[in-house]
Scaffold this active site. Structure first.
Site, PDB file in Angstrom:
ATOM      1  N   TYR A   1       0.866  -1.176   0.000  1.00  0.00           N
ATOM      2  CA  TYR A   1       0.000   0.000   0.000  1.00  0.00           C
ATOM      3  C   TYR A   1       0.900   1.222   0.000  1.00  0.00           C
ATOM      4  O   TYR A   1       1.578   1.512   1.001  1.00  0.00           O
ATOM      5  CB  TYR A   1      -0.827  -0.065   1.277  1.00  0.00           C
TER       6      TYR A   1
ATOM      7  N   SER B   1       0.849  12.782   6.259  1.00  0.00           N
ATOM      8  CA  SER B   1      -0.499  13.029   6.794  1.00  0.00           C
ATOM      9  C   SER B   1      -1.382  13.747   5.782  1.00  0.00           C
ATOM     10  O   SER B   1      -2.573  13.451   5.672  1.00  0.00           O
ATOM     11  CB  SER B   1      -0.413  13.882   8.063  1.00  0.00           C
TER      12      SER B   1
ATOM     13  N   GLY C   1       5.571  -0.922   3.463  1.00  0.00           N
ATOM     14  CA  GLY C   1       6.152  -2.187   3.892  1.00  0.00           C
ATOM     15  C   GLY C   1       6.116  -3.200   2.762  1.00  0.00           C
ATOM     16  O   GLY C   1       5.127  -3.289   2.037  1.00  0.00           O
TER      17      GLY C   1
ATOM     18  N   ARG D   1      11.339 -10.050  41.777  1.00  0.00           N
ATOM     19  CA  ARG D   1      12.417  -9.157  42.192  1.00  0.00           C
ATOM     20  C   ARG D   1      12.210  -8.680  43.630  1.00  0.00           C
ATOM     21  O   ARG D   1      11.123  -8.262  44.008  1.00  0.00           O
ATOM     22  CB  ARG D   1      12.439  -7.930  41.263  1.00  0.00           C
TER      23      ARG D   1
ATOM     24  N   GLN E   1       5.446   1.204  43.023  1.00  0.00           N
ATOM     25  CA  GLN E   1       5.463   0.227  41.916  1.00  0.00           C
ATOM     26  C   GLN E   1       4.021  -0.058  41.487  1.00  0.00           C
ATOM     27  O   GLN E   1       3.702  -0.085  40.306  1.00  0.00           O
ATOM     28  CB  GLN E   1       6.165  -1.066  42.391  1.00  0.00           C
TER      29      GLN E   1
ATOM     30  N   GLY F   1      17.258  -2.080  35.904  1.00  0.00           N
ATOM     31  CA  GLY F   1      18.332  -2.221  34.909  1.00  0.00           C
ATOM     32  C   GLY F   1      18.096  -3.372  33.949  1.00  0.00           C
ATOM     33  O   GLY F   1      18.307  -3.241  32.745  1.00  0.00           O
TER      34      GLY F   1
ATOM     35  N   GLU G   1      -0.902   4.886   9.954  1.00  0.00           N
ATOM     36  CA  GLU G   1      -2.374   4.830   9.920  1.00  0.00           C
ATOM     37  C   GLU G   1      -3.007   6.038  10.597  1.00  0.00           C
ATOM     38  O   GLU G   1      -4.014   5.910  11.301  1.00  0.00           O
ATOM     39  CB  GLU G   1      -2.874   3.536  10.581  1.00  0.00           C
TER      40      GLU G   1
HETATM   41  C1  LIG Z   1       6.870   1.724  10.671  1.00  0.00           C
HETATM   42  C2  LIG Z   1       6.097   2.507   9.662  1.00  0.00           C
HETATM   43  C3  LIG Z   1       5.441   1.827   8.641  1.00  0.00           C
HETATM   44  C4  LIG Z   1       4.751   2.529   7.653  1.00  0.00           C
HETATM   45  N1  LIG Z   1       4.145   1.842   6.643  1.00  0.00           N
HETATM   46  C5  LIG Z   1       3.551   2.533   5.611  1.00  0.00           C
HETATM   47  C6  LIG Z   1       2.999   1.852   4.488  1.00  0.00           C
HETATM   48  O1  LIG Z   1       3.004   0.620   4.414  1.00  0.00           O
HETATM   49  N2  LIG Z   1       2.452   2.577   3.489  1.00  0.00           N
HETATM   50  C7  LIG Z   1       2.418   3.946   3.524  1.00  0.00           C
HETATM   51  O2  LIG Z   1       1.911   4.549   2.584  1.00  0.00           O
HETATM   52  N3  LIG Z   1       2.928   4.620   4.576  1.00  0.00           N
HETATM   53  C8  LIG Z   1       3.499   3.960   5.617  1.00  0.00           C
HETATM   54  N4  LIG Z   1       4.028   4.637   6.702  1.00  0.00           N
HETATM   55  C9  LIG Z   1       3.998   6.100   6.702  1.00  0.00           C
HETATM   56  C10 LIG Z   1       2.999   6.654   7.693  1.00  0.00           C
HETATM   57  O3  LIG Z   1       1.700   6.378   7.282  1.00  0.00           O
HETATM   58  C11 LIG Z   1       3.282   8.160   7.837  1.00  0.00           C
HETATM   59  O4  LIG Z   1       4.543   8.282   8.453  1.00  0.00           O
HETATM   60  C12 LIG Z   1       2.190   8.816   8.659  1.00  0.00           C
HETATM   61  O5  LIG Z   1       1.026   8.959   7.899  1.00  0.00           O
HETATM   62  C13 LIG Z   1       2.605  10.214   9.180  1.00  0.00           C
HETATM   63  O6  LIG Z   1       2.961  11.033   8.153  1.00  0.00           O
HETATM   64  P1  LIG Z   1       4.362  11.805   8.147  1.00  0.00           P
HETATM   65  O7  LIG Z   1       5.443  10.821   8.366  1.00  0.00           O
HETATM   66  O8  LIG Z   1       4.368  12.594   6.910  1.00  0.00           O
HETATM   67  O9  LIG Z   1       4.312  12.755   9.397  1.00  0.00           O
HETATM   68  P2  LIG Z   1       3.962  14.294   9.375  1.00  0.00           P
HETATM   69  O10 LIG Z   1       2.536  14.452   8.999  1.00  0.00           O
HETATM   70  O11 LIG Z   1       4.967  15.047   8.593  1.00  0.00           O
HETATM   71  O12 LIG Z   1       4.128  14.620  10.922  1.00  0.00           O
HETATM   72  C14 LIG Z   1       5.255  15.286  11.491  1.00  0.00           C
HETATM   73  C15 LIG Z   1       4.781  16.115  12.677  1.00  0.00           C
HETATM   74  O13 LIG Z   1       3.915  17.157  12.233  1.00  0.00           O
HETATM   75  C16 LIG Z   1       2.703  17.189  12.978  1.00  0.00           C
HETATM   76  N5  LIG Z   1       1.604  17.592  12.101  1.00  0.00           N
HETATM   77  C17 LIG Z   1       1.343  17.196  10.827  1.00  0.00           C
HETATM   78  N6  LIG Z   1       0.236  17.775  10.360  1.00  0.00           N
HETATM   79  C18 LIG Z   1      -0.232  18.567  11.350  1.00  0.00           C
HETATM   80  C19 LIG Z   1      -1.362  19.441  11.496  1.00  0.00           C
HETATM   81  N7  LIG Z   1      -2.262  19.594  10.509  1.00  0.00           N
HETATM   82  N8  LIG Z   1      -1.521  20.111  12.646  1.00  0.00           N
HETATM   83  C20 LIG Z   1      -0.647  19.931  13.666  1.00  0.00           C
HETATM   84  N9  LIG Z   1       0.425  19.127  13.592  1.00  0.00           N
HETATM   85  C21 LIG Z   1       0.623  18.450  12.470  1.00  0.00           C
HETATM   86  C22 LIG Z   1       2.505  15.745  13.467  1.00  0.00           C
HETATM   87  O14 LIG Z   1       1.747  15.724  14.663  1.00  0.00           O
HETATM   88  C23 LIG Z   1       3.981  15.307  13.702  1.00  0.00           C
HETATM   89  O15 LIG Z   1       4.347  15.703  15.011  1.00  0.00           O
HETATM   90  C24 LIG Z   1       4.713   3.951   7.704  1.00  0.00           C
HETATM   91  C25 LIG Z   1       5.355   4.630   8.742  1.00  0.00           C
HETATM   92  C26 LIG Z   1       6.038   3.922   9.706  1.00  0.00           C
HETATM   93  C27 LIG Z   1       6.733   4.672  10.797  1.00  0.00           C
END
Ligand SMILES: Cc1cc2nc3c(=O)[nH]c(=O)nc-3n(C[C@H](O)[C@H](O)[C@H](O)COP(=O)(O)OP(=O)(O)OC[C@H]3O[C@@H](n4cnc5c(N)ncnc54)[C@H](O)[C@@H]3O)c2cc1C
Length: 663
Positions: A135, A144, A177, A310, A330, A401, A424
């Site tokens: 995907y 995002s 992925g 522990r 704890q 630790g 997601e």
């Molecule tokens: C392990 C892993 C697996 C993944 N697998 C897939 C996959 O299979 N396919 C795929 O397509 N993608 C995949 N992704 C990507 C993932 O979906 C994106 O990383 C995710 O949607 C977040 O987008 P970004 O990385 O652009 O973060 P950004 O949107 O750039 O976020 C960066 C920061 O900006 C802030 N921010 C962003 N927009 C706003 C707003 N409007 N207002 C306030 N703050 C904001 C966020 O809170 C965050 O702190 C994967 C990511 C990871 C880590």
């Protein structure tokens, strides 16, 4: 000593029927049977061994994961497993790999977004793994903000093809992925362009690799994005980067259930409403909430068992020291996490029923509950993943630790789990979506009565006027008092945000300015949902001696711990007095003493195998120290007393011959 149960005394303290609690946790006797059978199948199969994982280099690790995935597929076919059994089999193998994307994203996207004709072509290929899919939405420059994606799909009327292209470096697909080395196909999200006009972001099925020799197809540059956080964990997955250079695909490879491009190049919307796509999102996020409860239960199981083994300080007359689980500090860190695991479990079960109801409604074009279902799953995804990531780290610290050792299972679990806060739907972005829903709901109150989880907002006026009536610590053991406190705080926070928004010239400016407060209001709303769901679950029949009572205690622990943690909100909104907040905390301490005798039996109820936990601290028999020692001795550095490098780089220092040494 082998065969001795070092936690036997703890297990004997249990005041409830553990087997019945296992069923309550699993959801039903049938669900328990399937999970238990799949967990044992994996634990007893040497191919699925995972202890050596952190010692492997990236290539070996990846190859080993491919082997496990192939073995799992063979088992699936040989044993004629159902889809449900296969899902649990993959879960217990506990190794992120390309099949996760194939089954959890690619296949559901085909099912949800293809026309019937497309489904007939693609689903049999995908379900028999003759093609492997991923995907591909996220790009190097955009995650995002899906509308900001740069990849283009330009329609060529002459050939009836789409031309998939990455016009910039930042438009490279980044993260999917399985994309780097395995996937043969991807659902690629791209800007649809016809005759120079933009028609939104749409999904396209793009073949990435040859089905003959697995090499990338012409025009596609594809590779791995590099090592990720942790040792084994997510590095078993080949998250990929892909660039497309005018790659042509047939017209019928656009996902056409909701909108289509005709042969003549006309963009037409089908009679299937766009909103059906949200149902898939609700489904995926429900799974993420379920996964949160699994990951948290795993960390809590390790920390609870180890805390009972522990001992530190408190020895009297040369007797044993105190079990660290008996320290109130704890308990105050551990028991709310134990309660949260159950709370998230019940929330995810309830979300599942919400999804079923939503699907049925969408089939008859009833969209009335969609905004609420969407907001609720986005919010719970954010709440549960954030709390679980923090909770796993807290469990690591609760183990002192030894929790920092890979063999404790906790660092790898954290590294594996923490991206759930980002993928997601990034968590803060999710809470901002909830905030939009809350603002709309409160603003529309004059015309429309909110339903479902937002129904309490319809009572915002009385909830703003009424104050808490609790007078003693005992009064907090009342579901009505708890729910009202959470509802009043959330309703007041939402109403206050709406009032302040009205002071801005434009709603968007106000929303941006107040976004931090709006996120807090959203979190308060999501906590109402989780607390009320837990309480509603307890109003149902739960068989087994003492099971319901033990869960009631956990439910109060969950609610009162949240109340204590966020007491600033409860006080600032004026619903509680400082005295009432302090009584809640007194009650919480009393509740911890009720959890204590049941603690080990409660974590046994998760039914986690030692294989699944992969933790020397959390093993069932509690025989921690020999296991810690044995795991340490298996480290490759212990293969010899004088490892490589000592003679070359250490001895010259000791012998004062560094200047003449060959470095
Ligand atoms: C392990 C892993 C697996 C993944 N697998 C897939 C996959 O299979 N396919 C795929 O397509 N993608 C995949 N992704 C990507 C993932 O979906 C994106 O990383 C995710 O949607 C977040 O987008 P970004 O990385 O652009 O973060 P950004 O949107 O750039 O976020 C960066 C920061 O900006 C802030 N921010 C962003 N927009 C706003 C707003 N409007 N207002 C306030 N703050 C904001 C966020 O809170 C965050 O702190 C994967 C990511 C990871 C880590």
């Amino acid at each position: 000593m082998e065969g001795v149960d070092y936690l036997g005394d703890e297990r004997n303290k249990a005041q409830f029927d553990v087997e019945a609690m296992k069923v309550a946790w699993a959801g039903s006797p049938e669900a328990f049977e399937v999970c238990d059978r799949m967990a044992k199948l994996v634990a007893n199969d040497p191919v699925f061994e995972k202890f050596s994982k952190p010692m492997l280099g990236r290539k070996e690790l990846f190859k080993n994961t491919l082997r496990k995935a192939a073995h799992a597929w063979k088992l699936f076919n040989d044993l004629h497993l159902t889809e449900e059994e296969a899902k649990w089999l993959r879960h217990y193998i506990d190794e992120p790999n390309y099949t996760d994307l194939h089954w959890e994203m690619f296949v559901p996207a085909l099912e949800g977004q293809c026309t019937e004709e497309q489904k007939k072509k693609w689903l049999p290929l995908a379900k028999t793994m003759q093609i492997i899919g991923t995907y591909a939405q996220t790009e190097l420059g955009h995650g995002s903000n899906v509308q900001g994606l740069e990849t283009t799909a330009t329609f060529d009327r002459q050939t009836e093809e789409f031309v998939i292209h990455s016009p910039t470096l930042t438009s490279s697909k980044w993260w999917p992925g399985g994309l780097a080395k395995v996937a043969t196909h991807a659902i690629v999200y791209a800007r649809l362009i016809i005759d120079g006009h933009f028609h939104g972001v749409n999904g396209f099925i793009v073949q990435i690799r040859s089905l003959e020799d697995h090499s990338p197809l012409p025009g596609i540059t594809v590779g791995d994005i590099g090592m990720k956080f942790g040792h084994g964990t997510y590095n078993t997955m080949d998250n990929g980067v892909a660039k497309f250079d005018h790659v042509r695909i047939p017209r019928d490879q656009m996902l056409m259930r909701v909108s289509q491009v005709t042969k003549e190049g006309k963009y037409v919307k089908s009679n299937v409403p766009r909103q059906v796509g949200y149902a898939t999102m609700v489904s995926v996020r429900q799974t993420i909430v379920a996964d949160a409860s699994k990951a948290l239960s795993r960390a809590v199981c390790i920390a609870t068992r180890y805390s009972a083994v522990r001992r530190q300080f408190g020895s009297r007359n040369g007797g044993p020291e105190t079990q660290v689980i008996d320290y109130k500090t704890q308990q105050n860190r551990l028991f709310p996490l134990l309660a949260s695991a159950f709370a998230f479990r019940f929330a995810s079960n309830w979300l599942k029923s919400l999804y079923t109801d939503l699907k049925q409604r969408l089939q008859v074009n009833d969209f009335s509950t969609l905004p609420e279902a969407h907001a609720c799953t986005a919010g719970l995804k954010s709440l549960t993943t954030a709390a679980t990531a923090e909770g796993i780290e807290e469990c690591r610290k609760l183990c002192g630790g030894h929790g920092y050792l890979i063999s404790s299972g906790l660092p790898e679990l954290f590294a594996f789990y923490v991206p759930a806060c980002t993928y997601e739907g990034e968590n803060v972005v999710m809470l901002l979506q909830v905030a939009r829903f809350l603002v709309k709901t409160v603003s529309d109150l004059g015309n429309k009565q909110p339903v479902g989880t937002a129904a309490y907002l319809g009572r915002v006026a009385p909830l703003t006027q009424k104050n808490c009536v609790v007078q003693t610590a005992e009064d907090w053991l009342n579901p009505g008092a708890i729910v009202e406190a959470f509802e009043a705080r959330a309703a007041r926070m939402a109403a206050s945000c709406c009032q302040r928004l009205a002071e801005y010239k434009s709603p968007e400016e106000g929303f941006a300015e107040l976004s931090a407060d709006l996120v807090e209001a959203s979190l308060a709303h999501c906590q109402v949902i989780v607390v009320s769901t837990f309480i509603r679950r307890l109003q149902q029949d739960i068989p087994g001696k003492g099971v319901k009572q033990a869960l009631e205690v956990l439910c109060y622990v969950y609610a009162l711990f949240l109340l204590h943690k966020h007491q600033g909100d409860f006080l600032a909104t004026g619903y509680l007095t400082p005295k009432q907040a302090s009584l809640a905390n007194d009650q919480l301490r009393t509740l911890y003493s009720k959890v204590r005798p049941n603690a080990i039996a409660l974590v046994d109820s998760f039914n986690h195998t030692d294989h699944y936990l992969s933790s020397v601290l959390g093993c069932y028999d509690g025989n921690v120290y020999p296991k810690l020692y044995e795991a340490a001795m298996k480290d490759p550095l212990n293969d010899s007393d004088i490892p490589d490098g000592i003679r070359q780089y250490v001895q010259p220092i000791l012998k004062q011959k560094l200047h003449s040494a060959k470095l």
